[in-house]
Design an enzyme around this catalytic site. Structure first.
Site, PDB file in Angstrom:
ATOM      1  N   SER A 121     -11.246  53.939 -79.827  1.00  0.00           N
ATOM      2  CA  SER A 121     -10.466  53.997 -80.978  1.00  0.00           C
ATOM      3  C   SER A 121     -11.486  54.222 -82.242  1.00  0.00           C
ATOM      4  O   SER A 121     -12.028  54.920 -82.518  1.00  0.00           O
ATOM      5  CB  SER A 121      -9.564  52.726 -81.132  1.00  0.00           C
ATOM      6  OG  SER A 121      -8.626  52.593 -82.058  1.00  0.00           O
ATOM      7  N   HIS A 155      -5.905  57.581 -79.077  1.00  0.00           N
ATOM      8  CA  HIS A 155      -4.548  57.015 -78.524  1.00  0.00           C
ATOM      9  C   HIS A 155      -3.249  57.945 -78.589  1.00  0.00           C
ATOM     10  O   HIS A 155      -2.354  57.784 -79.129  1.00  0.00           O
ATOM     11  CB  HIS A 155      -4.061  55.743 -79.599  1.00  0.00           C
ATOM     12  CG  HIS A 155      -5.131  54.670 -79.549  1.00  0.00           C
ATOM     13  ND1 HIS A 155      -5.763  54.131 -78.257  1.00  0.00           N
ATOM     14  CD2 HIS A 155      -5.738  54.226 -80.735  1.00  0.00           C
ATOM     15  CE1 HIS A 155      -6.214  53.122 -78.984  1.00  0.00           C
ATOM     16  NE2 HIS A 155      -6.439  53.113 -80.225  1.00  0.00           N
TER      17      HIS A 155
END
Length: 264
Positions: A121, A155
């Protein structure tokens, strides 16, 4: 990593095993978590040590928000690692703290000396020129460290609102072309070149996002998941004895220097 690893898939060690495997020259890799993006969140730190504490490695973490009470020689400690693993959270907060403390310079030195840099991330996007962060509450382009050329969006499946912003930002020239990855997908770069795409689960996707809307789907190699998650009995006993006999965390003069290695 677009997502995954010990914070998102604690039951699936495939990506974390893959990260450790990149430190091929180290029989017992030294791996350091930088949980800065989560504000040095205790949950992330605990899960890291729960995951790697019984592995055939030497894990540690650095809490930059607690340096006042727990000082650490940052350059010496980070350059002594085989792997630096950056957790997820706020990309804007992560980079602001790193730059204030000079970690942007230290991490480039570590990278150029052959330390494996990994993360998920925010901890994945930070290495690129640009990422698509939600630090402001909504997806928006944000500059990164620029070690790797191009942009990165994470994501892709779990937070689908990021990808349209990434595509639009590439189309209007705000950010350069780059990559997007599902949770459970990792992109391996050797130097600045993409060398491999891997996944911890089947049916995962990654994209190379080019100019003028041109996109290429990158097929990940599915990583094998071992039958057991943990060290050999010999490594487990070594770590137990070491934990009982270690008097305290190493100081600057106790840190072992890393072996010189060739950059790939």
């Amino acid at each position: 990593m677009g997502g995954g690893g010990f914070t998102m898939e604690p039951e699936n060690p495939a990506l974390d095993d893959y990260v450790l495997g990149l430190a091929q020259d180290a029989p017992l890799p030294r791996i350091c978590l930088l949980p800065t993006a989560s504000g040095d969140g205790e949950a992330q730190i605990r899960q890291f040590h729960a995951t790697f504490g019984s592995r055939s490695c030497e894990p540690m973490h650095i809490s930059l928000f607690r340096l006042g009470s727990h000082p650490v020689p940052l350059r010496e400690t980070l350059l002594a690692q085989d792997v630096i693993y950056v957790g997820g959270g706020s990309m804007l907060g992560l980079l602001a703290v790193w730059r204030a403390l000079g970690l942007d310079v230290i991490l480039r030195e570590a990278w150029e000396s052959g330390v494996v840099l990994a993360g998920l991330s925010a901890g994945a996007m930070c290495w690129f020129e640009w990422g698509i962060t939600k630090s402001l509450g909504h997806p928006a382009p944000s500059p990164g460290l620029g070690f790797l050329p191009g942009s990165m969006s994470v994501h892709m499946d779990g937070e689908p609102a990021r990808l349209p912003i990434c595509r639009q930002s590439i189309a209007d020239g705000t950010i350069p072309p780059g990559y997007a990855a599902d949770d459970g997908v990792a992109l391996l770069f050797r130097g600045t070149e993409l060398a491999e795409v891997v996944a911890s689960r089947p049916n995962r996707k990654a994209l190379r996002l080019g100019p003028d809307g041109v996109e290429e789907q990158l097929e990940p190699r599915l990583l094998a998941t071992p039958d057991r998650f943990g060290p050999t009995p010999e490594i487990a006993e070594y770590r137990r004895v070491r934990a009982l006999t270690a008097p305290q965390a190493p100081t600057a003069h106790q840190l072992r220097p890393r072996r010189p290695r060739r950059r790939p």
